[in-house]
Enzyme design. Sequence first.
Site, PDB file in Angstrom:
ATOM      1  N   LYS A  11      -4.179 -61.435  -3.555  1.00 46.29           N
ATOM      2  CA  LYS A  11      -4.981 -61.326  -3.945  1.00 46.29           C
ATOM      3  C   LYS A  11      -5.554 -60.763  -2.860  1.00 46.29           C
ATOM      4  CE  LYS A  11      -7.707 -65.321  -5.945  1.00 46.29           C
ATOM      5  NZ  LYS A  11      -9.028 -66.047  -6.063  1.00 46.29           N
ATOM      6  N   TYR A  51      -6.740 -65.462 -16.668  1.00 45.89           N
ATOM      7  CA  TYR A  51      -8.110 -66.071 -16.100  1.00 45.89           C
ATOM      8  C   TYR A  51      -8.265 -66.904 -17.666  1.00 45.89           C
ATOM      9  CZ  TYR A  51      -7.428 -66.154 -11.183  1.00 45.89           C
ATOM     10  OH  TYR A  51      -7.042 -66.079  -9.495  1.00 45.89           O
ATOM     11  N   PHE A  59     -18.640 -65.786 -14.023  1.00 41.44           N
ATOM     12  CA  PHE A  59     -18.321 -64.782 -13.024  1.00 41.44           C
ATOM     13  C   PHE A  59     -16.921 -64.542 -13.810  1.00 41.44           C
ATOM     14  CE2 PHE A  59     -16.921 -69.537 -12.221  1.00 41.44           C
ATOM     15  CZ  PHE A  59     -15.446 -68.788 -12.361  1.00 41.44           C
ATOM     16  N   ARG A  87      -2.055 -76.650  -3.003  1.00 38.70           N
ATOM     17  CA  ARG A  87      -3.241 -76.075  -2.608  1.00 38.70           C
ATOM     18  C   ARG A  87      -4.330 -76.645  -1.066  1.00 38.70           C
ATOM     19  NH1 ARG A  87      -6.475 -73.937  -7.654  1.00 38.70           N
ATOM     20  NH2 ARG A  87      -8.059 -74.940  -6.235  1.00 38.70           N
ATOM     21  N   ASN A 114     -11.603 -64.331  -2.411  1.00 43.54           N
ATOM     22  CA  ASN A 114     -11.177 -65.581  -1.544  1.00 43.54           C
ATOM     23  C   ASN A 114      -9.584 -65.987  -1.260  1.00 43.54           C
ATOM     24  OD1 ASN A 114     -10.131 -66.354  -3.975  1.00 43.54           O
ATOM     25  ND2 ASN A 114     -11.680 -68.058  -4.373  1.00 43.54           N
ATOM     26  N   HIS A 117      -4.785 -67.641  -5.093  1.00 49.78           N
ATOM     27  CA  HIS A 117      -4.863 -68.404  -6.357  1.00 49.78           C
ATOM     28  C   HIS A 117      -3.802 -68.789  -5.712  1.00 49.78           C
ATOM     29  CE1 HIS A 117      -4.469 -68.960 -10.383  1.00 49.78           C
ATOM     30  NE2 HIS A 117      -3.461 -69.455 -10.668  1.00 49.78           N
ATOM     31  N   GLU A 128       1.215 -70.107 -15.972  1.00 51.37           N
ATOM     32  CA  GLU A 128       1.217 -68.794 -15.154  1.00 51.37           C
ATOM     33  C   GLU A 128       2.696 -68.374 -14.292  1.00 51.37           C
ATOM     34  OE1 GLU A 128      -3.069 -70.614 -13.500  1.00 51.37           O
ATOM     35  OE2 GLU A 128      -2.053 -70.294 -11.590  1.00 51.37           O
TER      36      GLU A 128
HETATM   37  P1  ADP Z   1      -9.741 -72.106  -7.961  1.00 54.14           P
HETATM   38  O1  ADP Z   1      -9.196 -70.603  -7.213  1.00 54.14           O
HETATM   39  O2  ADP Z   1      -9.510 -72.280  -6.131  1.00 54.14           O
HETATM   40  O3  ADP Z   1      -8.437 -72.505  -8.006  1.00 54.14           O
HETATM   41  P2  ADP Z   1     -11.207 -71.778  -9.708  1.00 54.14           P
HETATM   42  O4  ADP Z   1     -10.202 -72.513 -11.051  1.00 54.14           O
HETATM   43  O5  ADP Z   1     -12.304 -72.865 -10.194  1.00 54.14           O
HETATM   44  O6  ADP Z   1     -10.477 -71.923  -8.547  1.00 54.14           O
HETATM   45  O7  ADP Z   1     -11.874 -70.612 -10.176  1.00 54.14           O
HETATM   46  C1  ADP Z   1     -10.906 -69.176 -10.008  1.00 54.14           C
HETATM   47  C2  ADP Z   1     -11.528 -67.869  -9.150  1.00 54.14           C
HETATM   48  O8  ADP Z   1     -12.429 -67.795 -10.018  1.00 54.14           O
HETATM   49  C3  ADP Z   1     -12.040 -69.160  -7.930  1.00 54.14           C
HETATM   50  O9  ADP Z   1     -10.474 -68.531  -6.954  1.00 54.14           O
HETATM   51  C4  ADP Z   1     -12.399 -66.952  -6.862  1.00 54.14           C
HETATM   52  O10 ADP Z   1     -11.772 -65.984  -7.110  1.00 54.14           O
HETATM   53  C5  ADP Z   1     -13.554 -67.390  -9.015  1.00 54.14           C
HETATM   54  N1  ADP Z   1     -15.177 -68.069  -8.644  1.00 54.14           N
HETATM   55  C6  ADP Z   1     -14.920 -69.374  -9.130  1.00 54.14           C
HETATM   56  N2  ADP Z   1     -16.252 -69.966  -8.992  1.00 54.14           N
HETATM   57  C7  ADP Z   1     -16.728 -68.673  -8.828  1.00 54.14           C
HETATM   58  C8  ADP Z   1     -18.094 -68.533  -8.398  1.00 54.14           C
HETATM   59  N3  ADP Z   1     -19.480 -69.791  -8.386  1.00 54.14           N
HETATM   60  N4  ADP Z   1     -18.500 -67.511  -8.128  1.00 54.14           N
HETATM   61  C9  ADP Z   1     -18.193 -66.731  -8.290  1.00 54.14           C
HETATM   62  N5  ADP Z   1     -16.726 -66.355  -8.109  1.00 54.14           N
HETATM   63  C10 ADP Z   1     -16.008 -67.404  -8.147  1.00 54.14           C
HETATM   64 MG    MG Z   2      -7.783 -72.097 -10.042  1.00 51.08          MG
END
Ligand code: ADP
Ligand code: MG
Length: 143
Positions: A11, A51, A59, A87, A114, A117, A128
């Site tokens: 990212k 997304y 969010f 993961r 974070n 992805h 994807e």
């Molecule tokens: P992951 O990336 O671990 O698969 P998700 O698919 O649940 O997580 O969410 C996609 C992305 O959206 C996350 O990586 C994060 O950047 C963002 N995200 C998820 N949950 C939150 C939240 N509660 N607040 C802010 N950003 C979030």
């Molecule tokens: Mg995800």
Amino acid sequence: MAVQRTLSIIKPDAVAKNVIGDIIRRFEENGLTVIGTNMTHLSAAEAGRFYAVHAERPFYKDLCSFMSSGPVLAMVLEGKNAVALNRQLMGATNPKEAEAGTIRADHADSIDANAVHGSDSEENAANEIAFFFSDLDLQSRLA
Ligand code: ADP
Ligand code: MG
């Protein structure tokens, strides 16, 4: 365990920190092979399409804005159990909950920024991967 393909995205926060090499090293040292790369700068609309599954989440707007804030490196990883292994190497979505030694524990600043992805299922991985790559862009190196 079957050989799988999965999509990884480094990212904008991790690209800006110049830790692309450290992240790819973790994949390679754990048996994953990089079979395609695409560095690109998504528009907010493109991030929104990627997304779309999160469109109803509170969010979503911030996520699309963050994912289009700078270049990303999309990669296809191949290897045994690649979806779950990626993961595991990434760690939990919220870096505060990520296990020590994971990519997010070491490089993520917040749940928004974070670092990486990773696809969460083989079916989503196929969709994807197709978002960023054509088959012609991928160079499988299975023996
Ligand atoms: P992951 O990336 O671990 O698969 P998700 O698919 O649940 O997580 O969410 C996609 C992305 O959206 C996350 O990586 C994060 O950047 C963002 N995200 C998820 N949950 C939150 C939240 N509660 N607040 C802010 N950003 C979030
Ligand atoms: Mg995800």
